[in-house]
Scaffold this motif. Structure first.
Motif, short mmCIF file in Angstrom:
data_model
loop_
_atom_site.label_atom_id
_atom_site.label_comp_id
_atom_site.label_asym_id
_atom_site.label_seq_id
_atom_site.Cartn_x
_atom_site.Cartn_y
_atom_site.Cartn_z
N GLY A 171 -7.10 8.39 7.76
CA GLY A 171 -7.82 7.43 8.60
C GLY A 171 -7.48 5.98 8.37
N SER A 172 -7.09 5.62 7.14
CA SER A 172 -6.90 4.21 6.82
C SER A 172 -5.66 3.60 7.48
N ILE A 173 -4.74 4.41 7.98
CA ILE A 173 -3.52 3.84 8.57
C ILE A 173 -3.66 3.56 10.06
N PHE A 174 -4.85 3.81 10.62
CA PHE A 174 -5.08 3.51 12.02
C PHE A 174 -5.48 2.05 12.20
N GLN A 175 -5.08 1.50 13.32
CA GLN A 175 -5.42 0.12 13.66
C GLN A 175 -6.92 -0.01 13.88
N LEU A 285 1.31 0.07 6.54
CA LEU A 285 0.90 -1.12 5.82
C LEU A 285 -0.62 -1.23 5.72
N PHE A 286 -1.33 -0.50 6.60
CA PHE A 286 -2.80 -0.50 6.57
C PHE A 286 -3.36 0.42 5.49
N ARG A 287 -2.51 1.25 4.89
CA ARG A 287 -2.99 2.28 3.98
C ARG A 287 -3.70 1.68 2.76
N LYS A 288 -4.88 2.20 2.46
CA LYS A 288 -5.63 1.73 1.30
C LYS A 288 -5.02 2.28 0.02
N ASP A 289 -5.10 1.48 -1.02
CA ASP A 289 -4.66 1.92 -2.34
C ASP A 289 -5.90 2.30 -3.14
N PRO A 298 -10.42 -3.46 -0.09
CA PRO A 298 -9.25 -2.60 0.00
C PRO A 298 -7.96 -3.39 -0.09
N LYS A 299 -7.02 -2.86 -0.81
CA LYS A 299 -5.72 -3.49 -0.94
C LYS A 299 -4.76 -2.88 0.07
N ARG A 300 -4.00 -3.72 0.74
CA ARG A 300 -2.99 -3.25 1.67
C ARG A 300 -1.66 -3.16 0.93
N GLN A 301 -0.87 -2.17 1.26
CA GLN A 301 0.38 -1.98 0.58
C GLN A 301 1.44 -2.93 1.11
N THR A 302 2.37 -3.31 0.23
CA THR A 302 3.48 -4.15 0.64
C THR A 302 4.54 -3.27 1.30
N THR A 303 5.52 -3.93 1.94
CA THR A 303 6.57 -3.19 2.63
C THR A 303 7.30 -2.25 1.69
#
Length: 354
Positions: A171-175, A285-289, A298-303
């Motif tokens: 779910g976290s990778i959805f806009q 890039l939206f994925r939570k760590d 929530p932290k967003r992942q880098t490229t």
């Protein structure tokens, strides 16, 4: 590069030759090193540029140029070394406001040509490091219409119900549905003056936009999904396709004209020959760590850290999914990392279609 035919670059409407020299390193007071671009530039003009406003004074010549305060450090350098070198080489004096204080950099000297040379070198330095700044704003077509949001949320629910077992799908990778949009181009606006300038330019675009739309809203259809890279099993970005209902290219023409206008104004860097119109619905890039859940947000992942997802089932089951339709009536100058009362990005300016 052909040394007999050097590349030309445009800085504030003036054309300069780009001559390759040894790369330089710029440092600020704290000792953090800033490295120049891979091909540092020594730019030359054939003669003093008349478009630079240089005033004659009782003591010689003076020129004031607008530079955002966040870029002062690149002109000052570590312990003032960069400014000292510029002053020594051009036989001028360069007065820079205090860090964090917006104002003009004033260059004075006994000879007009010396002041002109110093202005050119400062502008080249500023232009080089401006390109390294992260973008602060972007031109967008908002797609946060309630019907589109409803269609997106249904899409999200169905994907999670049917494809959550696929690698990387969660779910976290959805806009955020309130922030659905088409990005036209990005801008690094480094102070309020530059934001106002961008807003003025956007308003100037309203006439040609209305010529294209004939003063009407633009009915859009949001249907179908595509992915960015070549391997559907390793996808980072999934986006929806957006078309004008009458199948005309009006939206594409408006987007391309806007980029052309802002590039010519020096406010945007051209990335593609044509704008790739797409609205992101899933982005890794939206994925939570989950390892930093207790750090206050929530932290967003880098490229470099992003984990791709397997989109094959999603594409097979939802390739022609209909998200809905809407009537587009504006292009917005949107502020990055912001939200207004509707949940969409805060708007600094706009141009309307009707």
């Amino acid at each position: 590069m052909d040394v007999l035919r050097p590349a030309l670059i445009n800085i504030n409407g003036r054309m300069y030759r780009r001559n390759i020299i040894q790369e330089e390193h710029y440092e600020e007071e704290e000792g953090v090193s800033y490295t120049g671009p891979p091909e540092s530039e020594d730019l030359a003009e054939d003669e003093t540029c008349d478009t630079i406003s240089i005033e004659q004074t009782d003591k010689g010549y003076r020129c004031a140029i607008d530079v955002p305060s966040v870029l002062y450090k690149y002109i000052i350098g570590k312990k003032g070394e960069t400014r000292k070198r510029l002053e020594f080489d051009t036989k001028t004096s360069i007065n820079i406001p205090k860090l964090g204080v917006e104002g003009q950099i004033v260059i004075t000297g006994s000879h007009k040509a010396a002041v002109s040379s110093a202005v050119t070198r400062v502008e080249v330095l500023v232009d080089s490091f401006r390109k390294k700044q992260p973008f602060t704003h972007f031109l967008s077509f908002p797609l946060n219409d309630p019907k589109i949001q409803e269609g997106f949320l249904s899409f999200k629910d169905e994907v999670l119900q049917q494809c959550s077992q696929d690698n990387g799908v969660e779910g976290s990778i959805f806009q955020n549905p309130a922030k659905l949009h088409l990005t036209i181009g990005t801008l690094a606006l480094l102070n309020e003056t530059e934001v106002r300038k961008a807003c003025e330019h956007l308003q100037e675009c309203q006439n040609f936009i209305r010529d294209i739309t004939e003063g009407n809203r633009l009915p859009l259809e949001v249907t179908g999904i595509e992915y960015m890279n070549d391997d559907p099993a390793m996808v980072d970005v999934l986006y929806v396709k957006v078309n004008v209902k009458d199948r005309s290219d009006k939206l594409q023409v408006i987007a391309d004209r806007l980029v052309e206008y802002f590039v010519s104004a020096g406010l945007m860097v051209r990335e593609w020959d044509r704008v790739k119109l797409h609205a992101t619905v899933m982005n890794t890039l939206f994925r939570k760590d989950s390892t930093v859940e207790d750090t206050g947000g929530p932290k967003r992942q880098t490229t470099s850290e992003r984990k791709a997802f397997d989109a094959r089932s999603i594409l097979k089951k939802f390739g022609s999914y209909r998200f809905g339709g809407c009537e587009l009536n504006s292009v917005l100058l949107s502020q990055r990392y912001s939200a207004d009362c509707s949940g969409y990005y805060t708007s600094a300016g706009s141009a309307n279609f009707s």
